[in-house]
Design a protein around this motif. Sequence first.
Motif, PDB file in Angstrom:
ATOM      1  N   GLN A 240      15.329   8.797  14.802  1.00  0.00           N
ATOM      2  CA  GLN A 240      16.453   8.702  15.652  1.00  0.00           C
ATOM      3  C   GLN A 240      16.312   9.636  16.955  1.00  0.00           C
ATOM      4  N   VAL A 241      16.697   9.011  17.966  1.00  0.00           N
ATOM      5  CA  VAL A 241      16.489   9.855  19.358  1.00  0.00           C
ATOM      6  C   VAL A 241      17.748  10.095  20.065  1.00  0.00           C
ATOM      7  N   ASP A 242      17.966  11.242  19.982  1.00  0.00           N
ATOM      8  CA  ASP A 242      19.073  11.952  20.788  1.00  0.00           C
ATOM      9  C   ASP A 242      18.773  12.597  21.850  1.00  0.00           C
ATOM     10  N   LEU A 243      19.650  13.395  22.474  1.00  0.00           N
ATOM     11  CA  LEU A 243      19.428  14.383  23.709  1.00  0.00           C
ATOM     12  C   LEU A 243      18.695  15.642  23.166  1.00  0.00           C
ATOM     13  N   THR A 244      18.896  15.799  22.001  1.00  0.00           N
ATOM     14  CA  THR A 244      17.920  17.062  21.470  1.00  0.00           C
ATOM     15  C   THR A 244      16.460  16.946  21.528  1.00  0.00           C
ATOM     16  N   ALA A 245      16.199  15.518  21.171  1.00  0.00           N
ATOM     17  CA  ALA A 245      14.695  15.135  21.074  1.00  0.00           C
ATOM     18  C   ALA A 245      14.292  15.198  22.484  1.00  0.00           C
ATOM     19  N   LEU A 246      14.835  14.634  23.576  1.00  0.00           N
ATOM     20  CA  LEU A 246      14.475  14.685  24.729  1.00  0.00           C
ATOM     21  C   LEU A 246      14.462  16.148  25.361  1.00  0.00           C
ATOM     22  N   MET A 320      31.335  21.328  28.808  1.00  0.00           N
ATOM     23  CA  MET A 320      31.089  20.453  27.479  1.00  0.00           C
ATOM     24  C   MET A 320      29.756  21.382  26.908  1.00  0.00           C
ATOM     25  N   GLU A 321      30.012  21.731  25.723  1.00  0.00           N
ATOM     26  CA  GLU A 321      29.004  22.435  24.756  1.00  0.00           C
ATOM     27  C   GLU A 321      28.521  21.575  23.656  1.00  0.00           C
ATOM     28  N   ASP A 322      27.337  21.936  23.495  1.00  0.00           N
ATOM     29  CA  ASP A 322      26.752  21.474  22.151  1.00  0.00           C
ATOM     30  C   ASP A 322      26.787  19.801  22.271  1.00  0.00           C
ATOM     31  N   ILE A 323      26.266  19.255  23.490  1.00  0.00           N
ATOM     32  CA  ILE A 323      26.292  17.830  23.460  1.00  0.00           C
ATOM     33  C   ILE A 323      24.705  17.324  22.904  1.00  0.00           C
ATOM     34  N   ALA A 324      24.858  16.337  22.073  1.00  0.00           N
ATOM     35  CA  ALA A 324      23.534  15.771  21.647  1.00  0.00           C
ATOM     36  C   ALA A 324      23.755  14.034  21.606  1.00  0.00           C
ATOM     37  N   ASP A 325      24.628  13.630  21.806  1.00  0.00           N
ATOM     38  CA  ASP A 325      25.022  12.197  21.669  1.00  0.00           C
ATOM     39  C   ASP A 325      25.260  11.692  23.375  1.00  0.00           C
ATOM     40  N   PRO A 326      24.676  11.070  23.701  1.00  0.00           N
ATOM     41  CA  PRO A 326      25.240  10.378  25.356  1.00  0.00           C
ATOM     42  C   PRO A 326      26.599   9.581  25.016  1.00  0.00           C
ATOM     43  N   VAL A 327      26.819   8.872  24.064  1.00  0.00           N
ATOM     44  CA  VAL A 327      28.255   8.759  23.903  1.00  0.00           C
ATOM     45  C   VAL A 327      29.463   9.413  23.936  1.00  0.00           C
TER      46      VAL A 327
END
Length: 400
Positions: A240-246, A320-327
Motif C-alpha cells: 500500500q502506497v501513501d504519502l509516507t512512502a513518497l 494540518m498535521e500528520d497527513i498520510a492519506d491524500p483523501v
Amino acid sequence: MTKAVTTIANHTGEHRTENKSMAESSVASGRPRRSTRAPIKAPFTVTEGEHSNSPGKGKAQASEKTSAEKLEYLLTNPRSKLTKLDISDILNYAIFLDLSPESQRLLVSHLPPTAFIAYSTSVPPTHVDYPSAISNDTTVAPAGEDGMDIDTQPSSSSGPFQSAQKRMPATLDPAVFTSPFFLSAAHTYQDHLFSGWFGKKAREEVTQFQSGVREGALHAEWKDEVWERDHRPQQDHSQQVDLTALAKRGLLQEGDVLSFRKHFPRLGVTVEKDILIDSINAPSSTINVLVPPRSTRSPHVTLLVNGRGEPQPQDRLQLMEDIADPVVLESGVLDIDGRVERADRGDVNDSTTRSAWKAFTVWRWRDEMRDDIQSQMVMDRGGRERVGTLFYLSTYCRTN
C-alpha cells in the motif's frame, strides 16, 4: 506331379532324420531339448456375411472418410497440411496448368479483371486524362444535344460481355501467382486457417455475432473498451502506497508546494489552492502542511521563498498535521475552502481515492534556483517547477 510328390517326400524324410538326430543328441547330453516345430492350428472357415471382430479392421473402416469430408478437413481444420506447406508450392501457374479445363474456368471466374493480360486501365470521366483515354480508343463517345460528350465508359473498360471474353484461362497473367498482393492474401489465409477461424465453432460464433448485431442484442467493442479489459491495473494490496512512502523515498520534501485543483461541474465551482509542506515528521514520515484560508489560492509570497520565517497571525494559515492519506488532505482542503459541502463531493470509494491522487501536483525548486531569493520573490510558486502529480509519483514508487 509324381516328381513334385517325390521331392516333398524326400524333404519330409530329411526333416524327420534331422529331428531324430537332434533328439538323440539331447538325450546324450542329458538335457531335454524343446521342439522347434510350429504347432498345428485347427482350420477355420468364414461364412459369407460374417464380419470379423478384429478391432483393427473396425477402426480402419471407421476412419474411412468421404472426399467431401477430407476436403472440409483440409480447408477448415487448424491441423491441415496446408498450414505446414509453402503456399507458393501449391498456388502457382504450373499447378494451374495441370488442372482440368473446367477447374481452370471456375478458378479464373473468381479472379479480378487485373489478373488477366487483356485488362487495360481506364480513368473516370472526372479525371484530367479522360479525354486522352477517349481519343486513344477506337470507339467515339456520342454527343448530346448540347454538343457535350456523354459520359460513357471507354471500350477498353470491361463490360459484362467483354468481361466474359477476357476472363479466360488463356488470358490469365502468369505473374499474378507471384504478385506480392496475391501471396500476402494466401499467407493471410494460412494464418486464419492455423488460428481456427474457418472451423465450425468459429463460424457459429461469427453467425451468432452477426445475428446479434442485426437484432441489436450485441455490439462491437470499442478499442478503448478492449484495452481497459485486457490491461486492468493490478492492485497489489501487499504494498500500500501513501504519502509516507513518497516521503521516505524523497518524492515529497520539506518546502515543496502541493498544488490542489478540482472541478465540480454540477456546482460550476473549481477549487484551486497551493499547499506548502511545512515539515516531515521523522519517525512516521507523515507530513505537516500549511493551507491558505478560505478561498485564498496561495500563501503570501514571503512564505514561498527559501529560508522563510514563521507565518504571521494575519496570514491565518491553517496547519494540518500528520497527513498520510491524500483523501484526508483533500477533505481538509475543501473544508477550509468552504464552497463545496461534503454531500456534494461524492462518495468515498475507489474512484474518489484515485481522483484525490490526481488532484495534487508537486512543485519543487531546481538546484540552481534554490538560493535565488530575488527570482523567487517575483515568480509564481516561488520559482518552483512542476514535478508531477501524486498519482504519477505513487506509480513510480510502486515500480521501483
